[in-house]
Design a protein around this motif. Sequence first.
Motif, PDB file in Angstrom:
ATOM      1  N   ARG A  33      -1.576   7.809  -9.132  1.00 25.63           N
ATOM      2  CA  ARG A  33      -1.021   6.803  -8.220  1.00 25.63           C
ATOM      3  C   ARG A  33      -2.004   6.403  -7.131  1.00 25.63           C
ATOM      4  NH1 ARG A  33       4.507   6.291  -7.740  1.00 25.63           N
ATOM      5  NH2 ARG A  33       4.001   4.715  -6.181  1.00 25.63           N
ATOM      6  N   ASP A 101       6.967   3.227 -17.400  1.00 30.14           N
ATOM      7  CA  ASP A 101       8.257   3.157 -16.708  1.00 30.14           C
ATOM      8  C   ASP A 101       9.065   1.966 -17.210  1.00 30.14           C
ATOM      9  OD1 ASP A 101       7.566   5.314 -15.048  1.00 30.14           O
ATOM     10  OD2 ASP A 101       6.725   3.990 -13.511  1.00 30.14           O
ATOM     11  N   GLN A 133      10.229  10.378 -14.689  1.00 32.26           N
ATOM     12  CA  GLN A 133      10.608   9.140 -15.370  1.00 32.26           C
ATOM     13  C   GLN A 133      11.946   9.294 -16.083  1.00 32.26           C
ATOM     14  OE1 GLN A 133       6.697   9.111 -17.508  1.00 32.26           O
ATOM     15  NE2 GLN A 133       6.729   6.924 -17.041  1.00 32.26           N
ATOM     16  N   ARG A 206      11.824  -0.845  -7.510  1.00 34.16           N
ATOM     17  CA  ARG A 206      12.774  -0.031  -8.273  1.00 34.16           C
ATOM     18  C   ARG A 206      12.131   1.247  -8.794  1.00 34.16           C
ATOM     19  NH1 ARG A 206      14.146  -4.992  -7.932  1.00 34.16           N
ATOM     20  NH2 ARG A 206      16.331  -5.654  -8.101  1.00 34.16           N
ATOM     21  N   GLY A 207      10.918   1.544  -8.326  1.00 31.22           N
ATOM     22  CA  GLY A 207      10.230   2.759  -8.739  1.00 31.22           C
ATOM     23  C   GLY A 207       9.541   2.652 -10.082  1.00 31.22           C
TER      24      GLY A 207
END
Length: 279
Positions: A33, A101, A133, A206-207
Amino acid sequence: MRRLFPVTDQTTAAADREWSLDDLADAYAYPERGAAAGGEGGAHGSPGHGPAEARSAGAGVWLRANMVSSLDGAAQHEGRSQPISSDADMRIFGTLRGLADAVVVGAETVRTEGYRPARARDAFAGRRAASGQSPAPAIAVVSASLNLDFSLPLFTEPLVPTLLLTGAAAAPERVRAAERAGAEVVVAGDGPGVEPARAVHALAERGLVRLLTEGGPRMLGQFAAAGVLDELCLTVSPTMTVGDAQRIAGGPVLPDPARFALDSVLEEAGFLFTRYRRL
């Protein structure tokens, strides 16, 4: 399958062997990330690729595309990609889905390819759980008109609710029909269409930050032109179709060609599985 680039070990054993799904998952892992969020070559952090909001809207997001092309540049044969694909290509297709995702796809591709919901696969369950996830990626359909058949399994049988990315001008009755079918409608544009940077930002909210797009060509062209495409996983198929089939990306010509760097090449049965990252 054998690794052609980068070449780290040229011994026979490492050069030509059966690759497991776990091997492929390691080879195609998303950047960490922190690495994706910024810096030279980071996600939406490179100068000169679209407006400032396109570069900042998706901080921490990584959008990769997965496409297949024949030797003469066709992205499909008689409207579908399957005739120029292979078993190895489909293993990589499944691996990329298993890591994502969300899978972002254009409405025309949903209609043409008969899209179904993504499924949970045991081979990726541990990785997905460790990464926080859902069991399967969400399918995020890009559609201005929302002219879709909401009785299809993509909407009636998803393990994860299907998302519909559309513009603020979408017909209210189509929005209501989508919501009645269980889809989540996400406004990602002020007009009738979807703005790529807004779409990336909405998914990130929304991740959903490990993104994969499978086209079609027109949608991929729009996302590439907007400067939000970080990576291209391109299968070069040892086939020729002739004809006038679409290329992997379509739309207006960019003022300057977008530059990508070769990250890796795998080979099996004459198919080249390339991975390029945007500079």
